[in-house]
Scaffold this active site. Sequence first.
Site, short mmCIF file in Angstrom:
data_model
loop_
_atom_site.label_atom_id
_atom_site.label_comp_id
_atom_site.label_asym_id
_atom_site.label_seq_id
_atom_site.Cartn_x
_atom_site.Cartn_y
_atom_site.Cartn_z
N LEU A 38 0.88 -1.18 -0.04
CA LEU A 38 -0.01 -0.04 -0.13
C LEU A 38 0.97 1.23 0.00
O LEU A 38 1.87 1.20 0.58
CB LEU A 38 -1.09 -0.19 1.30
CG LEU A 38 -1.79 -1.35 1.25
CD1 LEU A 38 -2.83 -1.05 2.54
CD2 LEU A 38 -2.54 -1.21 -0.07
N HIS A 42 -3.66 4.37 -2.37
CA HIS A 42 -4.66 3.34 -1.56
C HIS A 42 -5.07 4.01 -0.52
O HIS A 42 -6.42 3.87 -0.02
CB HIS A 42 -3.77 1.94 -1.08
CG HIS A 42 -3.27 1.26 -2.08
ND1 HIS A 42 -1.83 1.11 -2.34
CD2 HIS A 42 -3.98 0.65 -3.10
CE1 HIS A 42 -1.67 0.46 -3.45
NE2 HIS A 42 -2.85 0.04 -3.99
N VAL A 181 -3.21 9.97 -6.98
CA VAL A 181 -2.39 10.70 -5.89
C VAL A 181 -1.17 10.37 -6.69
O VAL A 181 -0.50 9.66 -7.04
CB VAL A 181 -2.65 9.94 -4.52
CG1 VAL A 181 -1.48 10.40 -3.62
CG2 VAL A 181 -4.11 9.92 -4.13
N SER A 190 2.34 4.24 -7.18
CA SER A 190 2.28 2.93 -7.75
C SER A 190 2.98 1.92 -6.84
O SER A 190 4.16 2.27 -6.29
CB SER A 190 2.62 2.53 -9.14
OG SER A 190 2.81 1.42 -9.50
N ARG A 192 4.43 -0.33 -7.82
CA ARG A 192 5.74 -0.82 -8.69
C ARG A 192 6.78 0.30 -8.57
O ARG A 192 7.85 -0.04 -8.82
CB ARG A 192 5.52 -0.91 -10.01
CG ARG A 192 4.24 -1.96 -10.35
CD ARG A 192 3.61 -1.76 -11.78
NE ARG A 192 2.62 -2.79 -11.89
CZ ARG A 192 2.69 -3.78 -12.76
NH1 ARG A 192 3.73 -3.93 -13.65
NH2 ARG A 192 1.83 -4.70 -12.78
#
Length: 287
Positions: A38, A42, A181, A190, A192
Amino acid sequence: MPMPEPVVLPSPAEMQAYARRAAAAGRSVGFVPTMGALHKGHLSLVERARAENDLVVASVYVNPTQFDNPEDLKKYPRTFDADKALLAKAGTDAIFAPGDGAMYDPDARTWVEVGDLPDRLCGLSRPGHFRGVCTVVTKLLSIVRPDRAYFGLKDYQQFRIVEVLARDLNLGCAIVPCPIVREDDGLACSSRNVRLAPAHRREAVWLNNVLRHAEARILKDGERDALKLAGELYELLERNTSAEIDYLAIVDALHFADLRKIEGEVLIAAAANFGKVRLIDNTRLSV
Ligand code: PAF
């Protein structure tokens, strides 16, 4: 005052029992589906769910059926303890965290597909990805039974496909789009991003720069030629990064059809590989 610990529900049966109790008590449920790892994107969904519902449920489940690349599935960060702490701090009431074998029966043979919407943009280079997403989201929504489910707009194609899915299957759950965001330099948050090499992390900000350039060209300069602008954006991204560009598309925001003239509800979306890390970003404009 510290937030109470969220209850962790490790099986669909336990999650369903929780959902039944919430319904019996007349309490509305806001749902934030996640694959863990997260970040503040999120948490903004949890915050919104907290503001609009009596109870907030988040799921943490790395769904194997949506990974077209087994290497990507293997490398996907799994950080449950940290995720749980963040969810607790954000005011989550329950975490649905099914174990690896809990979501799919070994004999499962039911898939959910949403017409041709997955045949564009990310779906082109990720065969089967949206079939996996649609199947797991349908399962999650039928287990959690939320009043509202919150989806970030960074994955715009996913949001739109899920919105259509919930409408077409009469799931009785509002699909709530939430703004992207960004980090301070503009890179969209992200899970990633942590895998980016430092040089790629610096370059990745160009995904956002290119989209801001597109907005200025359309809204300030009045550019309406989609092919011309897409070429310009592609060139800008190529010149400033070493990324392998997957697509840079200007399409209609509802069905992802290519546009010749920039008008109506317009989505400008990009996907690019920075080393082995695939990043996406987009902006939606009413023109
Ligand atoms: O966006 C994600 O994290 C996933 O695609 C989702 C919606 C949780 C389904 O696995």
